[in-house]
Every structure is written in structure tokens, then in C-alpha cells.
Scaffold this active site. Structure first.
Site, PDB file in Angstrom:
ATOM      1  N   ARG A 177      -6.560   5.710   2.767  1.00 58.22           N
ATOM      2  CA  ARG A 177      -6.167   5.809   4.185  1.00 58.22           C
ATOM      3  C   ARG A 177      -7.257   6.455   5.047  1.00 58.22           C
ATOM      4  O   ARG A 177      -6.970   7.154   6.008  1.00 58.22           O
ATOM      5  CB  ARG A 177      -4.856   6.589   4.334  1.00 58.22           C
ATOM      6  N   SER A 257       4.684   3.719   7.621  1.00 55.05           N
ATOM      7  CA  SER A 257       4.742   4.937   6.807  1.00 55.05           C
ATOM      8  C   SER A 257       4.162   6.084   7.617  1.00 55.05           C
ATOM      9  O   SER A 257       2.972   6.111   7.909  1.00 55.05           O
ATOM     10  CB  SER A 257       3.955   4.745   5.512  1.00 55.05           C
ATOM     11  N   GLU A 358       0.183   9.958   9.452  1.00 52.37           N
ATOM     12  CA  GLU A 358      -0.789   8.877   9.408  1.00 52.37           C
ATOM     13  C   GLU A 358      -1.154   8.337  10.790  1.00 52.37           C
ATOM     14  O   GLU A 358      -2.297   7.936  11.011  1.00 52.37           O
ATOM     15  CB  GLU A 358      -0.261   7.739   8.528  1.00 52.37           C
TER      16      GLU A 358
END
Length: 368
Positions: A177, A257, A358
Site C-alpha cells: 500500500r 478498506s 488508507e
């Protein structure tokens, strides 16, 4: 509002349309966010480059917007110009498996085109919202696949020099990520190039939720399946979790997410295990001296169930998946931030593990 002379200069760029009505609630999958100072829709890459240079020369803060699936934006009037990428051409070379997509291409459309062309490599990334240009920035991934597995080059606009060049994927320091483009304004992704497989089969699949659904045995060595079957299965799994955008389903009014899976030391993972005592606790190797835990699992074990805090809440966990924070239709940014803080603080109090959001935050922060 944009200065009238600057607005006129931008509007004269071929391929640019000024939008005076749009809000970030219109531009994001969370459907939350106020009104930008101005909005510039760029239908071609040259138009995008020209518009960014004019705005930078005027020292105006700007936000590049693709699919808006990874943004948490404050309410009210925001002193930022939204630059909306609408350049969406996709080209595929069937002989060598190279796929090139402009940054504004809808990512799932890119995946669908690759599958229809019997090219493998990104079928596990089906159903992920957002644009192609965003995928290398945070190295999107799902079901054991990451964009970094297939990314060969990105076309970048350097914000310091305004040079446009193709850059090798190895220069982006891609990891879980992360890329060195994330949370910086040094460059804008204009296009991506992917090297896909040409035999009609998927990339090697991992045993897990997807593997079980596809009847893959743990004993299989580098199992592969037809790309169309894998895509259909991934979409089925994601829809069951509210992770495929559907305007009529508030479980999909999310930023996907919301927290990354935490990377911790084995000692921290052991401490979590000792606290919960579940032999099936998910923990995976994540490089030397590190392990990856499941954020969704931690959230559930900290006492937050699907749909928390319950019916009537303006913002809640998805009723289908605990890792998605959702707008139930009337939430504002403050509602979402309050829920994010509650979840983060609850997991830390239970396990001493800090969950990291995120999405990109604009005009607001989880620490406010």
C-alpha cells in the site's frame, strides 16, 4: 472561485471544461465533502498538463481527482481546486500483453478489458473502485495480487520541472500500500503500463478465501485458472462484502478498506494472540522481523461488529464488512471522523496496535 482571468485562460485550453457546480460529495465514493474553489475537468493528457501548470504558476492549491474512491474530504467551502482527470484511453497489444491506460480510465473497466482480451495478471483486482492513475500511488492489491506485480512503467508529470516522462516501476519503491508518490505532490500519474500474461490464465493464485471458492488445493503448485472465472469469482466475493460500488447500496458508500493491515513485530503479534487466544488468528510474514495482521479481524475482536454503531447512525461500519466505514446517506465528514477515531482507539485499547487509515484526507484529519 477562480480569478476570472485565470478561469478564462484555463477554459481556453483544448480539452478542458470548468465545472462551477460540482462538490466533493459528487466526486467521491463516500459521497462526503464540500465545494472546491474551482473544478477543472481535463479530457486529455495535454489538457491536464497545461491546466496543472497554469494552476501551479498561480500558486493555487489543487487536488488531482480520479475516481474519488480514496478521499476523505471536509465539508464546507474548501480552498482547493479540483482537477478531475477524464482522459481514459486504453490500448492493448495482444501479441505481447502490454496494456497502457490513461490515468482517468475507470480501473475496473481496465480489468474487464484485459479479461475480455484473455490477458492475465490483474483479474484479482476486479471490482476495486477508482481510476487507473491511482493504482500505482498506493500499490493497490487484493487476493494476493498487487499492481506492482504487473506494473512496468508510469508516465509522470514532474511538478517541479513540468517534464513528462515514462518512469520505470522500480523507481517508485513499491511496497504494501505504498509508493514514493503517496502523500506527496511531486508528480502526477498520467498513464500506466502493465505487462500481462497472454495465455488466458490468471496469475498464480494463493490459497485462501478466493482459492477455496475456486476449489484450489493447498497442495497445488502455482495454481492458475481462466481469467474470466477468476474475475467473476472475485466480483462475487467483493459484492458480498459491499466492496463493489452500487449507488443504491449504502454499504458501498465508502472509501473501500479504510485501514491498512498493520505490520508489526512478532512480539506484538504474539501479544495479540495471547490476548485473544484464537489458534486461527490471521498473521502472515511481512519481511524480515515483521508480520502482517488483519485489520478487519482486529476490529471485530475489539468488539466492533458489522453495522456498528447500529441502525439510525449516519456513519457506520458496513453491514457486510468491518473494514469499510460507510455513509448511510446523510453523513458528513465529522460523522465519519468520529467513527474512524472510535474504531482506531478501540483497537489500540484492546491490543496496543495502531491502525493507519488508507485514504487521503483533505481539509480534515483523524487526529483533529
Amino acid at each position: 472561485m477562480l480569478d476570472s482571468s485565470l478561469a478564462q485562460e484555463i477554459a481556453e485550453i483544448d480539452g478542458v471544461v470548468l465545472d462551477s457546480d460540482v462538490t466533493f460529495a459528487d466526486l467521491t465514493t463516500l459521497h462526503i465533502g464540500g465545494k472546491p474553489r474551482g473544478a477543472v475537468r481535463c479530457q486529455t493528457i495535454p489538457a491536464l498538463v497545461s491546466a496543472i501548470k497554469l494552476l501551479d504558476d498561480a500558486s493555487l492549491p489543487l487536488l488531482i481527482v480520479g475516481g474519488g474512491s480514496n478521499l476523505v474530504v471536509a465539508d464546507g467551502d474548501l480552498d482547493v481546486v479540483a482537477v478531475i482527470i477524464e482522459a481514459d484511453d486504453v490500448s492493448i497489444n495482444l501479441s505481447d500483453g502490454l496494456l497502457t491506460a490513461e490515468a482517468g480510465a475507470v480501473w475496473d473497466d481496465v480489468v474487464q478489458l484485459s479479461v475480455e482480451a484473455s490477458l492475465g495478471g490483474i483479474e484479482c483486482l476486479s471490482g476495486i473502485p477508482g481510476s487507473a492513475g491511482a493504482t500505482p500511488v498506493q500499490n493497490v492489491g487484493a487476493y494476493g495480487t498487487e499492481v506492482s506485480d504487473v506494473l512496468t512503467r508510469v508516465q509522470l508529470l514532474d511538478r517541479a520541472t513540468y517534464d513528462v516522462e515514462w518512469v520505470e516501476a522500480s523507481a517508485l519503491e513499491l511496497s504494501y500500500r505504498y509508493s514514493n508518490l503517496k502523500f506527496t505532490n511531486r508528480a502526477v500519474v498520467l498513464a500506466v503500463e502493465l505487462q500481462l500474461l497472454t495465455d488466458g490464465l490468471s496469475a498464480p493464485l494463493r490459497f485462501g478465501e478466493l482459492g477455496r471458492r475456486l476449489a484450489i488445493s493447498e497442495a497445488e503448485d502455482h495454481p492458475r485458472r481462466p481469467v474470466g472465472i477468476v474475475r467473476d469469482t472475485v466480483l462475487e466475493l467483493r459484492r458480498a462484502k459491499g466492496m463493489v460500488v452500487d449507488p443504491s447500496d449504502h454499504d458501498t458508500w465508502s472509501a473501500g478498506s479504510f485501514f491498512t493491515n498493520p505490520i508489526v513485530t512478532p512480539e506484538v503479534a504474539d501479544a495479540v494472540f495471547d490476548t485473544v487466544g484464537e489458534p486461527t488468528m490471521p498473521r502472515f510474514p511481512a519481511g524480515e522481523g515483521k508480520e502482517k495482521l488483519s485489520a478487519a479481524w482486529l476490529i471485530e475482536r475489539a468488539g466492533f461488529k458489522k453495522g456498528h454503531p447500529g441502525a439510525g447512525a449516519k456513519a457506520s461500519l458496513s453491514t457486510k464488512h468491518t473494514l469499510a466505514l460507510t455513509n448511510r446517506g446523510e453523513a458528513d465528514a465529522a460523522d465519519l471522523v468520529a467513527l474512524a477515531k472510535e474504531i482506531r482507539n478501540g483497537v489500540f485499547a484492546s491490543f496496543g496496535v495502531s491502525l493507519v487509515p488508507e485514504p487521503v484526507w483533505i481539509g480534515i484529519s483523524i487526529d483533529d
